[in-house]
Scaffold this active site. Sequence first.
Site, short mmCIF file in Angstrom:
data_model
loop_
_atom_site.label_atom_id
_atom_site.label_comp_id
_atom_site.label_asym_id
_atom_site.label_seq_id
_atom_site.Cartn_x
_atom_site.Cartn_y
_atom_site.Cartn_z
N LYS A 151 -3.70 -3.81 6.67
CA LYS A 151 -4.70 -4.88 6.69
C LYS A 151 -5.63 -4.69 7.87
O LYS A 151 -5.23 -4.11 8.90
CB LYS A 151 -4.02 -6.25 6.80
CG LYS A 151 -3.01 -6.56 5.68
CD LYS A 151 -3.71 -6.76 4.36
CE LYS A 151 -2.74 -7.14 3.25
NZ LYS A 151 -3.43 -7.33 1.96
N ASP B 177 2.11 -2.61 4.30
CA ASP B 177 0.80 -3.04 3.81
C ASP B 177 -0.20 -2.88 4.95
O ASP B 177 0.08 -3.30 6.09
CB ASP B 177 0.86 -4.50 3.35
CG ASP B 177 0.17 -4.70 2.01
OD1 ASP B 177 -0.04 -3.71 1.29
OD2 ASP B 177 -0.17 -5.84 1.68
N ASP C 5 0.83 -1.20 0.00
CA ASP C 5 0.00 0.00 0.00
C ASP C 5 0.87 1.26 0.00
O ASP C 5 0.57 2.23 -0.69
CB ASP C 5 -0.93 0.02 1.23
CG ASP C 5 -2.01 -1.06 1.14
OD1 ASP C 5 -2.57 -1.24 0.05
OD2 ASP C 5 -2.26 -1.72 2.16
#
Length: 635
Positions: A100, A98, A84
Amino acid sequence: MLKDDFRESLLRCINDYLPVLMTGDRDWTVKGFIDIYKNIYSISLDTKVISKILELMLFPMIQQFAEDHGLEIVLSKAQNFYPDITFITPGGRKIALDIKSTYRRSATRVSGFTLGAFTGYFRFRDKAKNITFPYNEYDKHYVLGIIHTKQGELIDESRVYTIDDLKEILSVIKDVEFVLREKYQIAADRPGSGNTKNIGSATKIEELRDGTGVFARYGVEVFDDYWMYYLTNDMARQAQLAKPPYRNLEGYFEYKGGTTARIKEPSVEYFAPPQLELPFVADIEKNPLFPSTRFQGSKLKLVDWIWDNIKDLQLDTALDAFGGTGCVSHRLKREGKQVTYNDVLKFNYYIGLALIENDEVTLSSGDVDFLLQRHEGVDYPTFIYDTFPDIYFTDEENSWLDMVVKNIELLGDGSIGLAKVGYKRALAYFALFQACIIKRPYNLFHRKNLYIRTSEVERSFGNKTTWDTPFPNHFLKFISEANDAVFSNGRQNVALNEDGFDVKGEFDLVYIDTPYISNRGVGVDYLDFYHFLEGIVNYEAWGEKIDYRTKHRKWKQAKSIWSDRNRIHSAFDQLFRQFQDSTLVVSYRADGIPSIEELMDMLKRYKRGVTRVAATEYKYALSVNHSQEVLLIAL
């Protein structure tokens, strides 16, 4: 900023941002979507929607963090790109982040994260397909995990609010918590879903917080090697292999054998290092016996027969989709399998926690003493005493139940960790369930019939001695049996509380033992039979669940699809389709609806071979009829 300081600095910054995300009551500060007319609409409980909104809320803070520490930020080019966010230090080093999110299933477990693909860019690390920079250019790979609690059952999605209603709008989530760890530290040794090739995560909250997943002790090198060459069943078939070389970390080390080993992959050859430390593999020193039970439908007397018929299958991971008493899961656990126990009833879920997921915690004599005494300063409730007079138990017994339920709630001081406290409470609940049903005529809660116990009449059936044995005596007996059933098989076994259709994952074998409909169209509804036990584990909300029009205070509920003769065929078909990539083992009675022939026909839509195995005539617990139990094995 040194890269070693990255995690601590970012996590501190994120946690300082929590007041922006949560109210003083720990509700999410986001209440819904607003239109130009100032109407507010509820947010969907879809995890992807919640994740995206949280990500957008976090971005200004992350951008400020980067500026404060002299880091450049590069965002992913598209939704399916990894990661990301890329941070680039002044020296040119790259750090992947990332984001999540997942939701809590219990106080100690979450549903789990998917940690990105284990194919594509993960394997071909010099390529830039679906990744911002080639994987091998990153110094570290971090996961910012957002854990939250859903409040979906309380949300009215049909209601439209106004600005004036803002304070009364209930947020769809609450209790947001952040974890920030390197990917390998929280990764599992199983895929994150059955349909995509993503890495799964640990599901214990403590392991996510502490970064103590299964790969943590071995390091990122073993994690990388394991997932670069992991094969699903489909991938193995495409590679013309009979089965994947390994399915878990234990199998991985066994496959590598500490010697040079090679796995074929397009354009890749890999030679394993010989010096890897072998993992701990548990020896089951005792022979853990499953506790005695009088639950209707229990397969305890058939479990050895079931195992004899499946033991030669290629089987390492198993889902017991309708776990019930847990006896089949317990037997699979004894055989060293990695077991996922599931049941839609919450009281059964506690049985799964106590005997399947739990691998070491037992109730001590101090715990038992605490459970059996009234404690000063505790305001003991009287709900059972007030609500169920002269229905199932005597007034004295009802008062005792109120006390023990409260003491179970108070059991454990947290010093041993939330997970272990949860297992202790689950063991206590299990013993209480068993004590309740053994004192009931017919071992059920299907009618108001305390009089059968208390009437002074000559009896031709029933066990009045057992009924009149004091609750504490039964409770102590079942605590002892539960403690004796606890053991570790060295695997990460899990208990779930979901509808069978909602269970996700990839399993070698799925065992299906649904409620049964007789050939007369009469279905078994376990909530009808055991609503009192379901009430015990939903004590605070119990009063809202009761249908007070009924003499025996049953639960209000819609008819289960598994007890509806008009819908059960489509339910089986949906279940078989959902788990068609696994070996299916179906347990059903020979005289039921659907018929065995109909079940076999449905299985053949999805599986190449279906074998029928019939047991000898068998009388089920609490049943007056004899029938055959049939096992269908679909490969």
